[in-house]
Design a protein around this motif. Structure first.
Motif, short mmCIF file in Angstrom:
data_model
loop_
_atom_site.label_atom_id
_atom_site.label_comp_id
_atom_site.label_asym_id
_atom_site.label_seq_id
_atom_site.Cartn_x
_atom_site.Cartn_y
_atom_site.Cartn_z
N GLY A 1 -27.46 -21.19 -25.78
CA GLY A 1 -28.14 -20.77 -24.56
C GLY A 1 -27.24 -20.01 -23.62
N SER A 2 -25.99 -20.47 -23.49
CA SER A 2 -25.03 -19.81 -22.61
C SER A 2 -24.70 -18.40 -23.11
CB SER A 2 -23.75 -20.65 -22.52
OG SER A 2 -22.85 -20.10 -21.59
N LEU A 3 -24.58 -18.25 -24.42
CA LEU A 3 -24.30 -16.93 -24.99
C LEU A 3 -25.45 -15.96 -24.72
CD1 LEU A 3 -22.78 -18.02 -28.43
CD2 LEU A 3 -21.57 -16.80 -26.60
N TYR A 4 -26.68 -16.45 -24.92
CA TYR A 4 -27.84 -15.59 -24.64
C TYR A 4 -27.89 -15.18 -23.17
CZ TYR A 4 -30.09 -16.17 -29.24
OH TYR A 4 -30.40 -16.13 -30.58
N LYS A 5 -27.65 -16.14 -22.29
CA LYS A 5 -27.69 -15.85 -20.85
C LYS A 5 -26.62 -14.85 -20.45
CE LYS A 5 -29.78 -20.23 -19.40
NZ LYS A 5 -29.56 -21.56 -18.76
N ASN A 6 -25.49 -14.89 -21.14
CA ASN A 6 -24.40 -13.95 -20.84
C ASN A 6 -24.59 -12.59 -21.52
OD1 ASN A 6 -23.20 -16.01 -19.40
ND2 ASN A 6 -21.19 -15.75 -20.33
N GLY A 7 -25.70 -12.47 -22.26
CA GLY A 7 -25.98 -11.20 -22.93
C GLY A 7 -25.21 -10.99 -24.21
N GLU A 8 -24.57 -12.06 -24.72
CA GLU A 8 -23.79 -11.95 -25.96
C GLU A 8 -24.70 -12.29 -27.15
OE1 GLU A 8 -19.76 -13.69 -25.65
OE2 GLU A 8 -20.27 -14.12 -23.56
N ILE A 9 -25.66 -11.40 -27.37
CA ILE A 9 -26.72 -11.65 -28.35
C ILE A 9 -26.17 -11.72 -29.78
CG2 ILE A 9 -28.99 -10.93 -29.15
CD1 ILE A 9 -28.79 -11.54 -26.13
N GLU A 10 -25.29 -10.78 -30.13
CA GLU A 10 -24.76 -10.75 -31.49
C GLU A 10 -23.96 -12.01 -31.81
OE1 GLU A 10 -22.61 -7.20 -32.36
OE2 GLU A 10 -24.27 -5.86 -31.85
N VAL A 11 -23.16 -12.46 -30.85
CA VAL A 11 -22.37 -13.68 -31.05
C VAL A 11 -23.30 -14.87 -31.22
CG1 VAL A 11 -20.59 -15.20 -30.08
CG2 VAL A 11 -20.47 -12.74 -29.67
N ALA A 12 -24.37 -14.89 -30.40
CA ALA A 12 -25.34 -16.00 -30.48
C ALA A 12 -26.04 -16.03 -31.83
CB ALA A 12 -26.37 -15.85 -29.36
N GLU A 13 -26.48 -14.87 -32.30
CA GLU A 13 -27.17 -14.81 -33.59
C GLU A 13 -26.24 -15.18 -34.74
OE1 GLU A 13 -30.38 -14.40 -34.23
OE2 GLU A 13 -30.80 -14.28 -32.08
N SER A 14 -24.98 -14.76 -34.61
CA SER A 14 -23.99 -15.10 -35.63
C SER A 14 -23.75 -16.61 -35.67
CB SER A 14 -22.67 -14.37 -35.34
OG SER A 14 -21.66 -14.76 -36.24
N LEU A 15 -23.69 -17.22 -34.50
CA LEU A 15 -23.50 -18.67 -34.42
C LEU A 15 -24.70 -19.41 -35.01
CD1 LEU A 15 -21.75 -21.01 -33.42
CD2 LEU A 15 -22.92 -20.84 -31.21
N TRP A 16 -25.89 -18.89 -34.75
CA TRP A 16 -27.11 -19.50 -35.31
C TRP A 16 -27.06 -19.49 -36.84
CZ3 TRP A 16 -31.45 -22.01 -33.59
CH2 TRP A 16 -32.52 -22.13 -34.50
N LYS A 17 -26.71 -18.35 -37.41
CA LYS A 17 -26.64 -18.23 -38.87
C LYS A 17 -25.59 -19.18 -39.45
CE LYS A 17 -28.19 -13.42 -38.93
NZ LYS A 17 -27.78 -12.00 -39.10
N GLU A 18 -24.48 -19.31 -38.72
CA GLU A 18 -23.41 -20.21 -39.16
C GLU A 18 -23.89 -21.66 -39.20
OE1 GLU A 18 -19.25 -22.03 -37.38
OE2 GLU A 18 -19.82 -19.99 -36.78
N MET A 19 -24.62 -22.06 -38.14
CA MET A 19 -25.10 -23.44 -38.07
C MET A 19 -26.16 -23.71 -39.14
SD MET A 19 -23.09 -24.44 -35.82
CE MET A 19 -23.59 -26.13 -35.52
#
Length: 421
Positions: free
Chosen positions: A221-239
């Motif tokens: 959620g914090s990544l999305y709020k900070n606009g770091e969409i690619e990092v967030a999506e990468s973290l999702w795939k990792e999990m």
């Protein structure tokens, strides 16, 4: 002054009769006799008046019957008092529980620490934690986590890492567990530093400590709020690859970001949730409603609203806030007022700013009776301490009755005489 005397009367019950489940409050009480802690919890959700909240809480027959519900009921009561800046009453209430025989139980003691945090009274929470030896209460990760949570609720985000390092060194038995690390992660996320939260997550992985779904969702959620969409999506795939058990809350974080894209993308994710065996909740559908509203597709948004019951969900205050705001934005004030009345029936009334737009719009469109009805309803639902802004708006819109106007004039005149004297 009268309300303070009233509240302290209830608080004294805890001081003089802690643990006595047979004591009842005055017969004049609108809640005669004892009630279960579960009933108190559900009632407190609908009550905003701090004195009524204290009265309900004081009438619980047996707090030990459901410790979780009891904690929730106490925190709700404290929050009602805190909203009215009744901090001395909060202190009296919480301190009175230190006379309870259960004070030696760490779980009970931790509830008091957390309650101080709910009122943003962190110094009191810290002092209470340090007094545990005095009461013969053992310390472990349970009370440590309560202290970290109190710090978090008091919005002292920078202090959480400091306590995380210091407390285990001062008290040997306070060894951080996965919940402690989760709170540390949240403190970094809430302060806008998700990259530090990811570092903590990596440390947990090296220690072979479980990263909870809650901790992962917080970072996402914090990544999305900070606009770091690619990092967030990468973290999702990792999990997903690691087999992390993803729940509805985790998907809702993705929906929060998807609503900025399109309602179609939100619908896709909701379908994905269902396909993996998860049940979308009210928050999930709120994001879909918001996505439709942002695109001006109000009919589609209303269809989602009407379908909530079929999906075994119930609208919350955020649902009504979104719909009323956008109906007003589109000039549909009569529909907005009808939606407001539904929110009243469900006891999910939106915030002042949303309803202010509605009241102003109704007056502008000559719907004076509806505007008066709105303000009259709000006055009945909330205590006087919540109504200062409403009374001001009522005067600005010329909706005060002659009686109200006379009362205001008389009060102003009296205050003028006192000032002159």
């Amino acid at each position: 002054m009268a309300s303070a005397r009233l509240s302290l009367r209830y608080v004294r019950r805890f001081t003089t009769a802690a643990g006595d489940a047979t004591t009842t409050i005055e017969s004049a009480s609108p809640f005669p006799g004892k009630i279960s802690v579960s009933k108190a919890k559900s009632t407190l959700r609908k009550v905003h008046d701090p004195d009524k909240a204290l009265e309900i809480y004081s009438n619980v027959s047996d707090h030990s019957a459901s410790p979780v519900s009891s904690r929730y009921a106490q925190e709700l009561t404290v929050r009602r008092l805190a909203k009215c800046n009744r901090f001395s009453d909060i202190e009296t209430l919480i301190e009175s529980h230190k006379n309870d025989p259960k004070i030696k139980e760490e779980s009970f003691y931790s509830m008091l620490i957390r309650s101080y945090g709910r009122a943003s009274m962190f110094d009191h929470a810290m002092s209470t934690f340090e007094q545990m030896d005095k009461y013969g209460t053992p310390r472990s990760a349970v009370s440590f986590n309560a202290l970290l949570t109190a710090c978090l609720h008091s919005k002292k985000f920078d202090k959480v890492p400091q306590l995380f390092d210091e407390i285990p060194q001062r008290y040997k038995n306070t060894i951080p567990d996965k919940i402690s690390y989760g709170i540390l992660i949240k403190s970094y996320c809430d302060s806008g530093s998700p990259e530090k939260a990811i570092e903590i997550m990596r440390q947990m992985e090296k220690k072979r400590m479980e990263v909870t779904t809650i901790a992962f969702t917080t970072i996402l959620g914090s990544l999305y709020k900070n606009g770091e969409i690619e990092v967030a999506e990468s973290l999702w795939k990792e999990m997903v690859k690691k087999g992390c058990e993803l729940d509805t809350a985790a998907y809702n974080v993705r929906l929060m970001n998807a609503q900025k894209e399109s309602p179609e993308r939100v619908s896709e994710l909701i379908d994905e949730m269902i396909s993996v065996g998860l049940k979308p909740d009210t928050i999930s559908y709120n994001y879909l409603i918001t996505a439709y509203c942002e695109k001006g597709m109000l009919d589609e948004a209303k269809k989602v609203f009407k379908g909530l019951e079929a999906n075994k969900c119930a609208p919350n205050a955020a649902t009504f806030r979104t719909l009323i705001f956008h109906l007003c934005y589109c000039g549909l004030y009569e529909q907005g007022y009808a939606m407001f009345k539904k929110s009243v029936r469900m006891n999910k009334i939106p915030d002042f700013n949303t309803l202010k737009h509605l009241a102003v719009g109704l007056v502008t469109n000559k719907k004076i009776d509806d505007a008066k009805g709105l303000i009259r309803t709000v006055k009945k639902k909330f205590p006087s301490s919540f109504l200062i802004a409403w009374k001001k708006l009522e005067e600005e819109l010329g909706l005060c009755s002659k009686t109200d106007a006379s009362s205001s004039s008389a009060k102003a005149a009296a205050e003028g005489r006192e000032t002159a004297a």
